[in-house]
Design an enzyme around this catalytic site. Structure first.
Site, PDB file in Angstrom:
ATOM      1  N   PRO A 241       0.829  -1.211   0.000  1.00 25.98           N
ATOM      2  CA  PRO A 241       0.000   0.000   0.000  1.00 25.98           C
ATOM      3  C   PRO A 241       0.861   1.258   0.000  1.00 25.98           C
ATOM      4  O   PRO A 241       1.871   1.338   0.704  1.00 25.98           O
ATOM      5  CB  PRO A 241      -0.800  -0.125   1.300  1.00 25.98           C
ATOM      6  CG  PRO A 241      -0.817  -1.584   1.588  1.00 25.98           C
ATOM      7  CD  PRO A 241       0.511  -2.094   1.124  1.00 25.98           C
ATOM      8  N   GLU A 242       0.455   2.221  -0.809  1.00 25.23           N
ATOM      9  CA  GLU A 242       1.157   3.493  -0.866  1.00 25.23           C
ATOM     10  C   GLU A 242       0.365   4.542  -0.092  1.00 25.23           C
ATOM     11  O   GLU A 242      -0.642   4.234   0.537  1.00 25.23           O
ATOM     12  CB  GLU A 242       1.370   3.888  -2.326  1.00 25.23           C
ATOM     13  CG  GLU A 242       2.188   2.850  -3.107  1.00 25.23           C
ATOM     14  CD  GLU A 242       2.437   3.246  -4.549  1.00 25.23           C
ATOM     15  OE1 GLU A 242       2.399   4.454  -4.859  1.00 25.23           O
ATOM     16  OE2 GLU A 242       2.674   2.336  -5.386  1.00 25.23           O
TER      17      GLU A 242
END
Length: 283
Positions: free
Chosen positions: A2-3
């Site tokens: 996840p960014e």
């Protein structure tokens, strides 16, 4: 992994159920994830009020009433989901416990926050709130891309004389925090900058133009609930949908979407990661 938009989406989903509420009971079901949990973590969390839920880069930070901050990293497959929220924003019934429910927060408002991580690349740590920025994972981070410290002069100075590719420079968490592979590819496309071009060889005016573009890409992704490629879910269990707006990421062999370009999206490997771009219009 996840960014920033995915982590911010989770933080926003957790906030209504956690901020201002007390952790009536913390349940820790194994001794570690990516690394060992801090000593007596369940005991130290139980009875603490979550004063504030914030984000730094790809980390969620929960400031607690007792003067400690809980650091949470989702890793590759970690999910935080909410059930039983009295505000009516989530599913009311608590699901049955799952095999990989490693940490569970039973809140005094009736909500249950479950951290599920099949691959166990996630992490949690506790640290004094007053010195949280000195934590080894946070002290090396550059400015937040949506914050005031990320501006044209900062990025121009960071790129100056740098012999690494533009994409590698933007993935450097010491230059800007929270950017990852997906959103760097998308930002470079919108800026018309090749991911292969050396950062130090890009004109200052083009570097400066990256700042508002990066902000725009991230803002749009957050509004779309992030991008769901494999494991990501929002705190209510729903998928994000920014992946439907990708201009280049994952579109190898497809036509470039820039009007009048006529090029084709290509994929190359940089530092072991896939970069997607149009060689026709990204220079």
């Amino acid at each position: 992994m996840p960014e920033l938009p995915e982590v911010e989406t989770v933080r926003r989903g957790l906030a209504p159920a956690m901020e201002g509420a007390v952790i009536a009971r913390a349940e820790v079901n194994r001794p570690d994830l990516r690394w060992p949990f801090p000593a007596r973590m369940a005991e130290r969390l139980t009875g603490q009020r979550v004063e504030r839920l914030r984000r730094r880069s790809k980390y969620i930070l929960a400031d607690l009433s007792g003067g400690e901050t809980l650091l949470i990293h989702l890793g590759m497959s970690g999910r935080m989901t909410v059930s039983g929220d009295p505000l009516g924003q989530f599913v009311h019934t608590h699901p049955a416990a799952q095999k990989h429910d490693h940490v569970v927060f039973h809140m005094d408002n009736g909500a249950r926050i479950t951290f599920n991580d099949p691959r166990r690349f996630g992490a949690m740590d506790l640290m004094p709130t007053a010195t949280a920025e000195d934590h080894k994972l946070l002290m090396v981070l550059g400015p937040e891309p949506l914050g005031n410290d990320f501006h044209e002069n900062h990025l121009i100075a960071a790129f100056k004389g740098k012999n690494t590719p533009a994409k590698s420079a933007l993935l450097d968490q010491g230059i800007v925090a929270g950017l990852g592979n997906i959103y760097v590819c998308e930002a470079l496309f919108r800026a018309g900058v090749s991911p292969r071009r050396k950062a130090g060889h890009i004109a200052a005016v083009r570097v400066a133009a990256l700042v508002p573009i990066i902000r725009q890409v991230l803002t749009e992704a957050i509004e779309a609930g992030g991008s769901s490629l494999k494991d990501f879910r929002q705190a209510d269990g729903e998928l994000g949908y920014f992946q439907h707006s990708f201009d280049v990421y994952g579109r190898e062999g497809e036509p470039c979407r820039r009007p009048g370009c006529g090029g084709t999206v290509q994929r190359i490997t940089q530092s072991g990661r896939s970069s997607f771009y149009c060689a026709q219009c990204q220079r």
